[in-house]
Design a protein around this motif. Structure first.
Motif, PDB file in Angstrom:
ATOM      1  N   ILE A   8       0.838  -1.198   0.000  1.00 43.00           N
ATOM      2  CA  ILE A   8       0.000   0.000   0.000  1.00 43.00           C
ATOM      3  C   ILE A   8       0.876   1.252   0.000  1.00 43.00           C
ATOM      4  N   ILE A   9       1.917   1.242   0.803  1.00 36.85           N
ATOM      5  CA  ILE A   9       2.826   2.394   0.848  1.00 36.85           C
ATOM      6  C   ILE A   9       3.554   2.545  -0.487  1.00 36.85           C
ATOM      7  N   ALA A  10       3.966   1.421  -1.093  1.00 37.93           N
ATOM      8  CA  ALA A  10       4.640   1.488  -2.393  1.00 37.93           C
ATOM      9  C   ALA A  10       3.713   2.091  -3.442  1.00 37.93           C
ATOM     10  N   TRP A  11       2.451   1.694  -3.433  1.00 38.04           N
ATOM     11  CA  TRP A  11       1.501   2.246  -4.395  1.00 38.04           C
ATOM     12  C   TRP A  11       1.291   3.736  -4.143  1.00 38.04           C
ATOM     13  N   GLY A  12       1.145   4.132  -2.887  1.00 43.39           N
ATOM     14  CA  GLY A  12       0.959   5.539  -2.558  1.00 43.39           C
ATOM     15  C   GLY A  12       2.166   6.383  -2.948  1.00 43.39           C
ATOM     16  N   ALA A  13       3.355   5.850  -2.702  1.00 40.17           N
ATOM     17  CA  ALA A  13       4.576   6.590  -3.038  1.00 40.17           C
ATOM     18  C   ALA A  13       4.757   6.691  -4.546  1.00 40.17           C
ATOM     19  N   LEU A  14       4.188   5.757  -5.289  1.00 38.59           N
ATOM     20  CA  LEU A  14       4.297   5.787  -6.744  1.00 38.59           C
ATOM     21  C   LEU A  14       3.569   6.991  -7.334  1.00 38.59           C
ATOM     22  N   GLN A  15       2.600   7.528  -6.619  1.00 42.81           N
ATOM     23  CA  GLN A  15       1.818   8.651  -7.121  1.00 42.81           C
ATOM     24  C   GLN A  15       2.652   9.936  -7.247  1.00 42.81           C
ATOM     25  N   SER A  16       3.686  10.058  -6.408  1.00 36.38           N
ATOM     26  CA  SER A  16       4.512  11.270  -6.473  1.00 36.38           C
ATOM     27  C   SER A  16       5.910  11.013  -5.902  1.00 36.38           C
ATOM     28  N   PRO A  17       6.678  10.122  -6.516  1.00 34.67           N
ATOM     29  CA  PRO A  17       8.015   9.861  -5.971  1.00 34.67           C
ATOM     30  C   PRO A  17       8.971  11.020  -6.229  1.00 34.67           C
ATOM     31  N   LEU A  18       9.852  11.244  -5.302  1.00 34.97           N
ATOM     32  CA  LEU A  18      10.909  12.227  -5.501  1.00 34.97           C
ATOM     33  C   LEU A  18      11.860  11.715  -6.586  1.00 34.97           C
ATOM     34  N   SER A  19      12.173  10.425  -6.537  1.00 35.80           N
ATOM     35  CA  SER A  19      13.073   9.804  -7.500  1.00 35.80           C
ATOM     36  C   SER A  19      12.460   8.495  -7.987  1.00 35.80           C
ATOM     37  N   ALA A  20      12.140   8.431  -9.260  1.00 40.67           N
ATOM     38  CA  ALA A  20      11.556   7.207  -9.822  1.00 40.67           C
ATOM     39  C   ALA A  20      12.530   6.026  -9.766  1.00 40.67           C
ATOM     40  N   PRO A  21      13.826   6.209 -10.091  1.00 35.80           N
ATOM     41  CA  PRO A  21      14.754   5.070  -9.978  1.00 35.80           C
ATOM     42  C   PRO A  21      14.869   4.549  -8.534  1.00 35.80           C
ATOM     43  N   ALA A  22      14.876   5.449  -7.565  1.00 35.91           N
ATOM     44  CA  ALA A  22      14.931   5.016  -6.162  1.00 35.91           C
ATOM     45  C   ALA A  22      13.681   4.228  -5.812  1.00 35.91           C
ATOM     46  N   HIS A  23      12.544   4.645  -6.333  1.00 34.54           N
ATOM     47  CA  HIS A  23      11.291   3.937  -6.081  1.00 34.54           C
ATOM     48  C   HIS A  23      11.378   2.502  -6.600  1.00 34.54           C
ATOM     49  N   VAL A  24      11.901   2.335  -7.804  1.00 32.94           N
ATOM     50  CA  VAL A  24      12.027   0.989  -8.394  1.00 32.94           C
ATOM     51  C   VAL A  24      12.951   0.118  -7.542  1.00 32.94           C
ATOM     52  N   VAL A  25      14.086   0.665  -7.145  1.00 32.66           N
ATOM     53  CA  VAL A  25      15.042  -0.094  -6.330  1.00 32.66           C
ATOM     54  C   VAL A  25      14.415  -0.472  -4.986  1.00 32.66           C
ATOM     55  N   LEU A  26      13.707   0.443  -4.365  1.00 36.13           N
ATOM     56  CA  LEU A  26      13.098   0.166  -3.066  1.00 36.13           C
ATOM     57  C   LEU A  26      11.984  -0.869  -3.163  1.00 36.13           C
ATOM     58  N   VAL A  27      11.194  -0.824  -4.222  1.00 34.06           N
ATOM     59  CA  VAL A  27      10.139  -1.831  -4.407  1.00 34.06           C
ATOM     60  C   VAL A  27      10.761  -3.211  -4.628  1.00 34.06           C
ATOM     61  N   LEU A  28      11.800  -3.269  -5.443  1.00 28.65           N
ATOM     62  CA  LEU A  28      12.471  -4.550  -5.682  1.00 28.65           C
ATOM     63  C   LEU A  28      13.124  -5.086  -4.414  1.00 28.65           C
ATOM     64  N   SER A  29      13.732  -4.209  -3.619  1.00 29.65           N
ATOM     65  CA  SER A  29      14.347  -4.670  -2.374  1.00 29.65           C
ATOM     66  C   SER A  29      13.287  -5.114  -1.371  1.00 29.65           C
ATOM     67  N   PHE A  30      12.125  -4.465  -1.372  1.00 28.11           N
ATOM     68  CA  PHE A  30      11.030  -4.901  -0.507  1.00 28.11           C
ATOM     69  C   PHE A  30      10.560  -6.293  -0.914  1.00 28.11           C
ATOM     70  N   ALA A  31      10.358  -6.493  -2.219  1.00 34.62           N
ATOM     71  CA  ALA A  31       9.890  -7.801  -2.709  1.00 34.62           C
ATOM     72  C   ALA A  31      10.909  -8.894  -2.398  1.00 34.62           C
ATOM     73  N   LEU A  32      12.179  -8.625  -2.629  1.00 34.83           N
ATOM     74  CA  LEU A  32      13.221  -9.604  -2.340  1.00 34.83           C
ATOM     75  C   LEU A  32      13.272  -9.920  -0.839  1.00 34.83           C
ATOM     76  N   SER A  33      13.146  -8.905  -0.019  1.00 35.96           N
ATOM     77  CA  SER A  33      13.160  -9.110   1.432  1.00 35.96           C
ATOM     78  C   SER A  33      11.995  -9.975   1.881  1.00 35.96           C
ATOM     79  N   ARG A  34      10.815  -9.764   1.296  1.00 35.18           N
ATOM     80  CA  ARG A  34       9.650 -10.574   1.667  1.00 35.18           C
ATOM     81  C   ARG A  34       9.832 -12.032   1.250  1.00 35.18           C
ATOM     82  N   VAL A  35      10.394 -12.246   0.060  1.00 33.28           N
ATOM     83  CA  VAL A  35      10.642 -13.620  -0.387  1.00 33.28           C
ATOM     84  C   VAL A  35      11.663 -14.293   0.534  1.00 33.28           C
TER      85      VAL A  35
END
Length: 75
Positions: A8-35
């Motif tokens: 939910i936070i990732a989706w909300g942050a996607l609406q207005s990220p300060l840095s789009a590349p940082a957003h992608v890296v953080l989402v991928l690191s979140f997904a990897l951490s959950r796995v």
């Protein structure tokens, strides 16, 4: 902290990220951490499970900061 809260936070942050590349890296690191958390939970490994959990938590904090700063910087 539940896994879906991070999504939910990732989706909300996607609406207005300060840095789009940082957003992608953080989402991928979140997904990897959950796995990794799920795998280490199934294997009964500690402290690996806790490290994976806190990796996901830090990713969510980063997503929150990235989204908040992006939203506050928009005019």
């Amino acid at each position: 902290f539940l896994p879906h809260q991070g999504l939910i936070i990732a989706w909300g942050a996607l609406q207005s990220p300060l840095s789009a590349p940082a957003h992608v890296v953080l989402v991928l690191s979140f997904a990897l951490s959950r796995v990794l958390h799920t795998v280490t939970y199934a294997m009964g490994k500690q402290p690996h499970r806790a490290i994976a959990f806190f990796g996901g938590l830090l990713s969510v904090v980063g997503l929150s900061v990235n989204g908040l700063l992006g939203a506050l910087g928009k005019k």
